[in-house]
Design an enzyme around this catalytic site. Sequence first.
Site, PDB file in Angstrom:
ATOM      1  N   ASP A 178       0.098  -3.712  12.039  1.00  0.00           N
ATOM      2  CA  ASP A 178       0.576  -4.076  10.700  1.00  0.00           C
ATOM      3  C   ASP A 178       0.871  -5.573  10.658  1.00  0.00           C
ATOM      4  OD1 ASP A 178       2.447  -4.638   8.503  1.00  0.00           O
ATOM      5  OD2 ASP A 178       2.382  -2.478   8.183  1.00  0.00           O
ATOM      6  N   ARG A 217       0.846  -1.202   0.000  1.00  0.00           N
ATOM      7  CA  ARG A 217       0.000   0.000   0.000  1.00  0.00           C
ATOM      8  C   ARG A 217       0.876   1.246   0.000  1.00  0.00           C
ATOM      9  NH1 ARG A 217      -4.823   0.254   4.219  1.00  0.00           N
ATOM     10  NH2 ARG A 217      -3.117   0.719   5.620  1.00  0.00           N
ATOM     11  N   ASP A 270       4.415  -6.714   9.323  1.00  0.00           N
ATOM     12  CA  ASP A 270       5.493  -6.443  10.289  1.00  0.00           C
ATOM     13  C   ASP A 270       5.432  -7.409  11.468  1.00  0.00           C
ATOM     14  OD1 ASP A 270       6.649  -4.423   8.858  1.00  0.00           O
ATOM     15  OD2 ASP A 270       5.644  -2.797   9.938  1.00  0.00           O
ATOM     16  N   THR A 320      -1.461   7.510  -0.327  1.00  0.00           N
ATOM     17  CA  THR A 320      -2.794   7.335  -0.937  1.00  0.00           C
ATOM     18  C   THR A 320      -3.524   6.107  -0.406  1.00  0.00           C
ATOM     19  OG1 THR A 320      -1.970   5.920  -2.711  1.00  0.00           O
ATOM     20  CG2 THR A 320      -1.898   8.300  -3.106  1.00  0.00           C
TER      21      THR A 320
HETATM   22  C1  PRP Z   1      -1.371  -4.989   4.193  1.00  0.00           C
HETATM   23  C2  PRP Z   1      -2.205  -6.252   4.243  1.00  0.00           C
HETATM   24  C3  PRP Z   1      -2.994  -6.167   2.979  1.00  0.00           C
HETATM   25  C4  PRP Z   1      -3.221  -4.681   2.831  1.00  0.00           C
HETATM   26  C5  PRP Z   1      -4.624  -4.397   3.252  1.00  0.00           C
HETATM   27  O1  PRP Z   1      -0.283  -5.151   3.357  1.00  0.00           O
HETATM   28  O2  PRP Z   1      -1.446  -7.411   4.358  1.00  0.00           O
HETATM   29  O3  PRP Z   1      -2.305  -6.675   1.839  1.00  0.00           O
HETATM   30  O4  PRP Z   1      -2.287  -4.022   3.698  1.00  0.00           O
HETATM   31  O5  PRP Z   1      -4.920  -3.073   3.042  1.00  0.00           O
HETATM   32  P1  PRP Z   1      -6.006  -2.574   1.983  1.00  0.00           P
HETATM   33  O6  PRP Z   1      -7.196  -3.445   2.172  1.00  0.00           O
HETATM   34  O7  PRP Z   1      -6.230  -1.142   2.390  1.00  0.00           O
HETATM   35  O8  PRP Z   1      -5.409  -2.680   0.621  1.00  0.00           O
HETATM   36  P2  PRP Z   1       0.841  -4.031   3.192  1.00  0.00           P
HETATM   37  O9  PRP Z   1       0.491  -3.119   2.060  1.00  0.00           O
HETATM   38  O10 PRP Z   1       1.102  -3.390   4.513  1.00  0.00           O
HETATM   39  O11 PRP Z   1       2.084  -4.862   2.700  1.00  0.00           O
HETATM   40  P3  PRP Z   1       2.904  -6.021   3.447  1.00  0.00           P
HETATM   41  O12 PRP Z   1       2.002  -7.229   3.553  1.00  0.00           O
HETATM   42  O13 PRP Z   1       4.053  -6.234   2.525  1.00  0.00           O
HETATM   43  O14 PRP Z   1       3.319  -5.516   4.799  1.00  0.00           O
HETATM   44  N1  URA Z   2      -2.719  -3.487   6.756  1.00  0.00           N
HETATM   45  C1  URA Z   2      -2.404  -3.993   7.973  1.00  0.00           C
HETATM   46  O1  URA Z   2      -1.468  -4.791   8.114  1.00  0.00           O
HETATM   47  N2  URA Z   2      -3.157  -3.593   9.011  1.00  0.00           N
HETATM   48  C2  URA Z   2      -4.171  -2.739   8.897  1.00  0.00           C
HETATM   49  O2  URA Z   2      -4.822  -2.430   9.918  1.00  0.00           O
HETATM   50  C3  URA Z   2      -4.473  -2.220   7.639  1.00  0.00           C
HETATM   51  C4  URA Z   2      -3.738  -2.628   6.575  1.00  0.00           C
END
Ligand code: PRP
Ligand code: URA
Length: 214
Positions: free
Chosen positions: A205, A109, A208, A113
């Site tokens: 997160d 993400r 993480d 944005t």
């Molecule tokens: C997180 C999560 C989803 C996304 C959800 O990933 O694992 O993929 O955010 O958010 P959304 O519904 O608003 O799109 P992130 O973008 O943090 O990446 P990561 O899994 O690499 O940490």
């Molecule tokens: N992605 C995450 O990992 N946690 C949230 O709460 C939203 C998006």
Amino acid sequence: MSYGNIENITIFKHPLIQHKISMLRDKNTGTNEFRKLVEEIAMLEGFEALSDLPMEDVEVETPIEKCMTPMISGRKLALVPILRAGLGMVSGVLALVPTAKVGHIGMYRDEETHEPKEYYCKLPSPIEERTIVVMDPMLATGGSAVDAINQIKLYGGVNIKFMCIIAAPEGLERLNKAHPDVQIYVGHLDRELNKDAYICPGLGDAGDRIFGTK
Ligand code: PRP
Ligand code: URA
């Protein structure tokens, strides 16, 4: 809220799933335990999500006689985690169906944005013949899930399910409206998104916490 197809939404109530999600939420739950919980919840959700897997009769010889008996056609299943956090759910579902193929979709993400950026896509073929289970622990704005499923459909995917652990109402509505044909499985439906598009109360997160990064 208005949905595209409410019949395609399952929100789990099972005490084991709820208990484990509460443990996940705790900020004092460390990486090792967090990973195990994500895996266990994915297994419990997967048990239900895979209840309509295609089966085929095979011949088996029991100590008594030969018989035709149903077995899952494992070649027809594809698990597709959304990277990174979705990776944490794969082993739980693979424990149920070890022969499943695994594809990957990379999304992150944008911090400003909150819209997803795709950086990787590799799916098992023939994707159009498979039941596809897309998995990501978090359904927040829904952008990542909607785009991942758009991509899978572009590659020819038809029979698609989406499994998450925690959803925000905004994301659930967006995903169900964009893809009313997709069956959605939600471990717990939370209250709302905050201004940074994090789920409240959520678990922080997910990527993480699974990988011990920050
Ligand atoms: C997180 C999560 C989803 C996304 C959800 O990933 O694992 O993929 O955010 O958010 P959304 O519904 O608003 O799109 P992130 O973008 O943090 O990446 P990561 O899994 O690499 O940490
Ligand atoms: N992605 C995450 O990992 N946690 C949230 O709460 C939203 C998006």
